[in-house]
Structures are given as C-alpha cells and as structure tokens.
Enzyme design. Sequence first.
Site, PDB file in Angstrom:
ATOM      1  CG  HIS A 187      -1.865   1.127   1.302  1.00  0.00           C
ATOM      2  ND1 HIS A 187      -3.191   0.946   1.637  1.00  0.00           N
ATOM      3  CD2 HIS A 187      -1.739   2.463   1.080  1.00  0.00           C
ATOM      4  CE1 HIS A 187      -3.819   2.104   1.615  1.00  0.00           C
ATOM      5  NE2 HIS A 187      -2.957   3.055   1.286  1.00  0.00           N
ATOM      6  CG  HIS A 222      -0.792   7.068  -0.962  1.00  0.00           C
ATOM      7  ND1 HIS A 222      -2.006   7.260  -1.582  1.00  0.00           N
ATOM      8  CD2 HIS A 222      -1.048   6.365   0.179  1.00  0.00           C
ATOM      9  CE1 HIS A 222      -2.964   6.709  -0.840  1.00  0.00           C
ATOM     10  NE2 HIS A 222      -2.411   6.155   0.226  1.00  0.00           N
ATOM     11  CE  LYS A 238      -7.860   2.055  -0.577  1.00  0.00           C
ATOM     12  NZ  LYS A 238      -6.766   2.924  -0.221  1.00  0.00           N
ATOM     13  CG  HIS A 281     -10.031   4.307   3.513  1.00  0.00           C
ATOM     14  ND1 HIS A 281      -8.840   4.976   3.585  1.00  0.00           N
ATOM     15  CD2 HIS A 281     -10.765   4.736   4.573  1.00  0.00           C
ATOM     16  CE1 HIS A 281      -8.852   5.782   4.642  1.00  0.00           C
ATOM     17  NE2 HIS A 281     -10.018   5.666   5.254  1.00  0.00           N
ATOM     18  CG  HIS A 289      -5.018   2.139   5.963  1.00  0.00           C
ATOM     19  ND1 HIS A 289      -6.367   2.041   6.156  1.00  0.00           N
ATOM     20  CD2 HIS A 289      -4.853   2.899   4.865  1.00  0.00           C
ATOM     21  CE1 HIS A 289      -6.990   2.710   5.214  1.00  0.00           C
ATOM     22  NE2 HIS A 289      -6.094   3.237   4.406  1.00  0.00           N
ATOM     23  CG  ASP A 301      -1.655   4.782   3.993  1.00  0.00           C
ATOM     24  OD1 ASP A 301      -1.702   5.193   2.820  1.00  0.00           O
ATOM     25  OD2 ASP A 301      -2.489   5.108   4.859  1.00  0.00           O
TER      26      ASP A 301
HETATM   27  O1  DOR Z   1      -3.353   9.210   5.799  1.00  0.00           O
HETATM   28  C1  DOR Z   1      -3.743   8.933   4.681  1.00  0.00           C
HETATM   29  N1  DOR Z   1      -3.230   9.516   3.560  1.00  0.00           N
HETATM   30  N2  DOR Z   1      -4.736   8.043   4.549  1.00  0.00           N
HETATM   31  C2  DOR Z   1      -5.323   7.808   3.384  1.00  0.00           C
HETATM   32  O2  DOR Z   1      -6.235   7.028   3.354  1.00  0.00           O
HETATM   33  C3  DOR Z   1      -4.919   8.544   2.163  1.00  0.00           C
HETATM   34  C4  DOR Z   1      -3.567   9.045   2.271  1.00  0.00           C
HETATM   35  C5  DOR Z   1      -3.212  10.074   1.212  1.00  0.00           C
HETATM   36  O3  DOR Z   1      -3.467   9.828   0.034  1.00  0.00           O
HETATM   37  O4  DOR Z   1      -2.661  11.118   1.575  1.00  0.00           O
HETATM   38 ZN    ZN Z   2      -3.390   5.052   1.610  1.00  0.00          ZN
END
Ligand code: DOR
Ligand code: ZN
Length: 354
Positions: A15, A17, A101, A138, A176, A249
């Site tokens: 997971h 980003h 997702k 989520h 998460h 995450d």
């Molecule tokens: O803390 C987070 N940041 N939780 C999420 O679900 C998305 C993520 C983000 O894309 O910044």
């Molecule tokens: Zn995330």
Amino acid sequence: MSITELIIRRPDDWHLHLRDGSMMKAVVPFSSAYFGRAIIMPNLIPPVTTVEQAAIYRKKIMEAVPDNHDFEPLMTLYLTEATRPEEIWRGVDSGLIKAVKFYPAGATTNSESGVRDLKNVMSVLEKMADIGLPLLVHGEVTDPEVDIFDREAVFIDTVLDPLRRRLPELRVVMEHVTTTTGVNYVVSSDKNLAATITTHHLIINRNDILTGGIKPHYYCLPVAKREKHRLALRAAAVSGDARFFLGTDSAPHLDGAKECICGCAGIFTAFNTLGCLATVFEQEGRLSKLEAFVSLNGPKFYRLSPNASRVRLYKTHDPVMSPEKIKTADGPVTVFNPMFSVYWRAENIAEGQN
Ligand code: DOR
Ligand code: ZN
C-alpha cells in the site's frame, strides 16, 4: 544473544502513495531502493479509473525509478460508481491491474470520486469475486454522526461484514487496519480476508498526535487510536500470521499542505520504513518474524512468488540518522520521526551472493 544481522527476501510494500509529477520523482527512489514491488494507490487528481490511465501512470513511475534499482509497481484501479466490470476485466486480462481500491466517498484524501452506495458497484464486485481480484478497502464509514475513532469498527459491522456475507468469494484486504476490532475481524475469518498494517500505526498512538501541542506530521487516516489498539497491531504484525502484511501507506504531502488550518492526512514513511520496522520487531523480540510480515505474507495473499533477491539488515553502532525533511521541486516533505533511535540499516545483496 541479540540478533545483529538478518537476511530476508526483498520486501514489498502492499500500500503505497507515490503521487505524480515532482513529488513522485522525489519519493520513488526511497521505495525502489529496498522494495521489490509495491501496490500503487490510485487516488491521484484525477483518480486512476481506467486501464489506460493506469498504464500511463505506471510508465511515469518506471521513469522515476533509478537505473540501478529493481522495482515493479503493481497497479490498481480506483473504484467509482461509474466503473464497468469490462474495464476491470480488461485490466486483469492485460496483466496490468492487480487490485481495485474502494474508497468510501469522502473518507480520506482524494476520495470524493469514491463509492457512496455499494449497491451501485455490485456488478463490478461480483466480477472481481469471480476472477479472484483483490478489493482493497479503506475501512471507515463517512457518516458525520459516527465518531472518528469508531469509524473502522462501524464500517466492519455495517459495510464490510454484510458485503463479505453476500460475496464470500470476494478477496478483500482491509487496508491499514488500526483497531483491535479490525485485527479480531481478520483473525476470525477463515478465508479471503487479509489486512495491511502501516509502519506508523505500529509506532504512534493518538497521544502522539495530540499531546504537548498538535503534531500534523502524525496525522493520517485512519487516525491513530489509543494505546491498546497499537499493541494489538504490533501483536498481529509480529505474530507471523499470514493474514497480516506490510502496507506502509507512505503518503507524502508538502509541508505547507500539512501545517495549515486544515491539514492533509498522510505520513511519509518510505524514507525510513525498514529501519523503523526492524526496531519494532526487535523491541517485540520477534525479529525472526520480520521476513514473514514484509516479504512473504503479502505475495502469498496476492498469489505471487516472494522476490528472489535478498536484503541484509544489520545493526549499526551509531544511530542511523534520517533528515527531518526531504526536498522536492515543489517544496519540503517531512520524514516520519519514530521518536526512537534506529540502529538498523538495509543493504541489497547482489545477485549471485544470495
Ligand atoms: O493518511 C492517509 N493519507 N490516509 C489515506 O487514506 C490517504 C492518504 C493520502 O493519500 O494522503
Ligand atoms: Zn493510503
């Protein structure tokens, strides 16, 4: 005798980003240095909803991977109420799409295009259950009446459990997971359910966000809960139970977007995740289970082989220093501060030296 060296299969991040543009260029190398693969979150603006967008995004990520790194981005599609089952099938058939997702609309960063009512995506979910494609959830309700600390538990009761009863063949990852309720729900299921656990939820609780002043760089979603939940997450992560695996995450935001009147959720952990995790597993006396959590359990759920190459983790004499921030062309991003010293360093083992 304490363990000072560990050789493990190259880990994966289930997971992650990576964003887009200069942010992406700045953060990709921290993951690609020691991770073999990562499930790439599709919550860009606009979201990655089509196979074509995912292919373009994948190409851009690959261009940001340094030449000497060995990294495979595993692409996902962002589920909207307009997603068609044929799009999912096309993505899977082409080999590009590894999961879908599911963001409840409004639950977190860039989730506005997410799902308002599950019945509007049922045909897609049925298709996914048929072909065994994981749904990455989520797991928080968005009802403003529900307290933010209860949103995961209420989601399990009112959304996830009914969905899994209706489609028992649907393969689900609770992304998460942050509560004892979440951990217990995963443990109580005998098939088609797993959970990722982040690095930061193993380390911080809600006091770390809110005592002694507000700490925006510890704010994420789902928000960190009270200490007993952190302890349950640690117990699950170090247990070796194949249903739990790492999804960092890591979610970078520019400092300006976090240090403001309405700061974004997200913690950037890609920089120092392995050192932090080795420390957590060492604190728990379970370094022997680190490989299961970061390198073996995830591929097993995704029906992939573990990475062939290996990474060496070794204990250092002096603490490994992390910078407070990294630079991007758009501004600084704060690196997760675990509030303990890290004495573990990672090193790739060259092919042939395994
Ligand atoms: O803390 C987070 N940041 N939780 C999420 O679900 C998305 C993520 C983000 O894309 O910044
Ligand atoms: Zn995330």
